[in-house]
Design a protein around this motif. Structure first.
Motif, PDB file in Angstrom:
ATOM      1  N   THR A  56      -7.793  12.182   3.370  1.00  0.00           N
ATOM      2  CA  THR A  56      -8.815  12.636   2.426  1.00  0.00           C
ATOM      3  C   THR A  56      -8.717  14.121   2.114  1.00  0.00           C
ATOM      4  N   THR A  74      -4.930  -4.551  -8.390  1.00  0.00           N
ATOM      5  CA  THR A  74      -4.787  -3.144  -7.982  1.00  0.00           C
ATOM      6  C   THR A  74      -6.099  -2.617  -7.430  1.00  0.00           C
ATOM      7  N   ILE A  75      -6.007  -1.911  -6.332  1.00  0.00           N
ATOM      8  CA  ILE A  75      -7.152  -1.208  -5.756  1.00  0.00           C
ATOM      9  C   ILE A  75      -6.666   0.209  -5.470  1.00  0.00           C
ATOM     10  N   HIS A  76      -6.883   1.101  -6.449  1.00  0.00           N
ATOM     11  CA  HIS A  76      -6.440   2.487  -6.302  1.00  0.00           C
ATOM     12  C   HIS A  76      -4.918   2.521  -6.146  1.00  0.00           C
ATOM     13  N   ASP A  77      -4.395   2.828  -4.935  1.00  0.00           N
ATOM     14  CA  ASP A  77      -2.942   2.924  -4.726  1.00  0.00           C
ATOM     15  C   ASP A  77      -2.418   1.709  -3.973  1.00  0.00           C
ATOM     16  N   ASP A 118       0.837  -1.195   0.000  1.00  0.00           N
ATOM     17  CA  ASP A 118       0.000   0.000   0.000  1.00  0.00           C
ATOM     18  C   ASP A 118       0.873   1.247   0.000  1.00  0.00           C
ATOM     19  N   SER A 129      -0.938   8.208  -1.188  1.00  0.00           N
ATOM     20  CA  SER A 129      -0.552   8.432  -2.581  1.00  0.00           C
ATOM     21  C   SER A 129      -0.949   9.802  -3.105  1.00  0.00           C
ATOM     22  N   HIS A 142      -6.655  11.577  -9.053  1.00  0.00           N
ATOM     23  CA  HIS A 142      -7.148  10.280  -9.522  1.00  0.00           C
ATOM     24  C   HIS A 142      -6.674   9.997 -10.940  1.00  0.00           C
ATOM     25  N   ASP A 182      -3.119   8.830 -10.540  1.00  0.00           N
ATOM     26  CA  ASP A 182      -3.138   7.474  -9.987  1.00  0.00           C
ATOM     27  C   ASP A 182      -3.494   6.461 -11.071  1.00  0.00           C
ATOM     28  N   ALA A 183      -4.508   6.797 -11.861  1.00  0.00           N
ATOM     29  CA  ALA A 183      -4.962   5.887 -12.912  1.00  0.00           C
ATOM     30  C   ALA A 183      -3.876   5.686 -13.969  1.00  0.00           C
ATOM     31  N   TYR A 192      -7.849  14.915  -1.265  1.00  0.00           N
ATOM     32  CA  TYR A 192      -8.923  14.724  -2.240  1.00  0.00           C
ATOM     33  C   TYR A 192     -10.021  15.758  -2.029  1.00  0.00           C
TER      34      TYR A 192
END
Length: 376
Positions: free
Chosen positions: A117, A282-285, A40, A44, A257, A260-261, A120
């Motif tokens: 968060t 993969t789950i996001h970061d 993890d 990120s 995002h 990240d993508a 974000y």
């Protein structure tokens, strides 16, 4: 006894799978492990922002680069916990409206979610709601938090929690000024484009052109009555006018995002094209693979992160593309020589100033390759 032990696990199904695996390995040391191990990233969102503005100190706090001679992982949540607690207790001592705050002692767990968060663009209200959920006792309206006096707890009122939310919100930007600069830049650019009625545009490192345009909606409320029962409905029709609030609140999370993508897409492409390809989840970061491939996965994660920021500056390309979209709309961009800032004149003939790109630091992005704890 065994069942009782397993029921104490935080994630019972994952722990049960691990226990079954260990039993198989005990019976047969040659048993092939198929249970994925997850790595993890350390916050990120801040890792990407640190790379965008090339902020060395911020990069160290999220393990993007090594911390000089220290061979231990940094912990940005713990680093911020102390000044946050100090400010909360200071408020309790000096402000008679918040006497309950004088002995508050937030844990790392208490501050982690609001800090994570915040990158974000979580709002002050959002932080307040996170804290209420964290401090609430069961389904009651009672809120408790740990005290500096070991073993004791403090009862909080709703105004106390809102004040704590305000302090957490401010502390992040006070300690890490680079975050404040990049936040202000993106939000000011969003405000400018909204005033001009233009969407925000940018190109990801993987070549995807993105356009952010949230429109205002018009609500029509109607009531339907059937068999003596009335049901109220809300019909929303989208207008052709941009919604400035949504544009402002969405730009930072959408940029992060998208980065990240791009990072995830490039990692997947790297392994697919590799003759020694291996499975990745993969789950996001968060990146998962089988134990034998952990080191290789970590290497690819670092290589692809460096590739995102090693060539042209993302910030410069973002800035230039949005200025180009203004000119494409038929507006002229001029320079205010006194202020050293570009501006555009629109409708009212008043100057709408274009935000300057924040001053970049001296982060050497290649040092990411030396980091031991970028993901762990």
């Amino acid at each position: 006894m065994g069942t009782e032990f397993m029921m104490g696990a935080e994630n019972k199904f994952s722990f049960a799978a691990f226990c079954l695996l260990m039993r198989e390995l005990d019976l047969n040391p040659e048993h092939k492990v198929k249970l994925p191990v997850f790595l993890d990233a350390t916050c990120s969102g801040i890792q990407h922002l640190a790379a965008i503005i090339k902020d060395c100190e911020l990069a160290k706090e999220v393990n993007l680069i090594p911390r000089d001679h220290l061979d231990v992982p940094a912990d940005i949540y713990e680093a911020l916990r102390t000044p946050i607690n100090e400010e909360i207790r200071k408020t309790g001592r000096e402000n008679a409206s918040y006497p309950n705050l004088e002995y508050v002692n937030l844990s790392r767990s208490d501050v982690k979610h609001p800090i994570m968060t915040k990158t974000y663009k979580v709002t002050l209200y959002g932080v307040n709601e996170q804290l209420k959920d964290k401090f609430r006792i069961g389904k009651s309206k009672i809120f408790k938090v740990s005290s500096i006096n070991s073993g004791e707890t403090i009862i909080l009122r709703k105004p106390d929690i809102m004040k704590i939310a305000e302090i957490i919100n401010k502390s992040i930007f006070i300690k890490y000024k680079g975050l404040n600069f990049i936040y202000n830049y993106f939000i000011e650019m969003a405000k400018l484009k909204s005033k001009l009625g233009l969407p925000l545009v940018w190109l990801t490192a993987s070549g995807l052109l993105l356009t952010q345009k949230y429109y205002k909606s018009k609500e029509t409320k109607i009531s339907l009555t059937l068999a003596g029962k009335t049901k109220k409905l809300v019909i929303r029709d989208m207008t052709t006018s941009l919604d400035p609030r949504k544009q402002n609140n969405s730009i930072i999370p959408n940029v992060i995002h998208s980065l990240d993508a791009s990072h995830v897409a490039n990692i997947i492409n790297n392994t697919v094209d590799n003759p020694n390809d291996f499975p990745i989840i993969t789950i996001h970061d968060c990146f998962g693979t089988h134990p034998n491939y952990m080191n290789k996965l970590e290497e690819i994660v670092k290589l692809e992160f460096v590739a995102l920021y090693a060539s042209e500056s993302f910030l410069n390309k973002f800035h230039d593309r949005n200025l180009q979209s203004i000119e494409d709309y038929g507006l002229k961009i001029k320079k205010d020589k006194l202020l050293g800032q570009d501006y555009v004149i629109y409708k009212t003939r008043s100057k709408l100033y274009i935000p300057n790109i924040p001053k970049l630091g001296n982060l050497n992005i290649n040092n990411v390759l030396k980091s031991k704890y970028i993901i762990n």
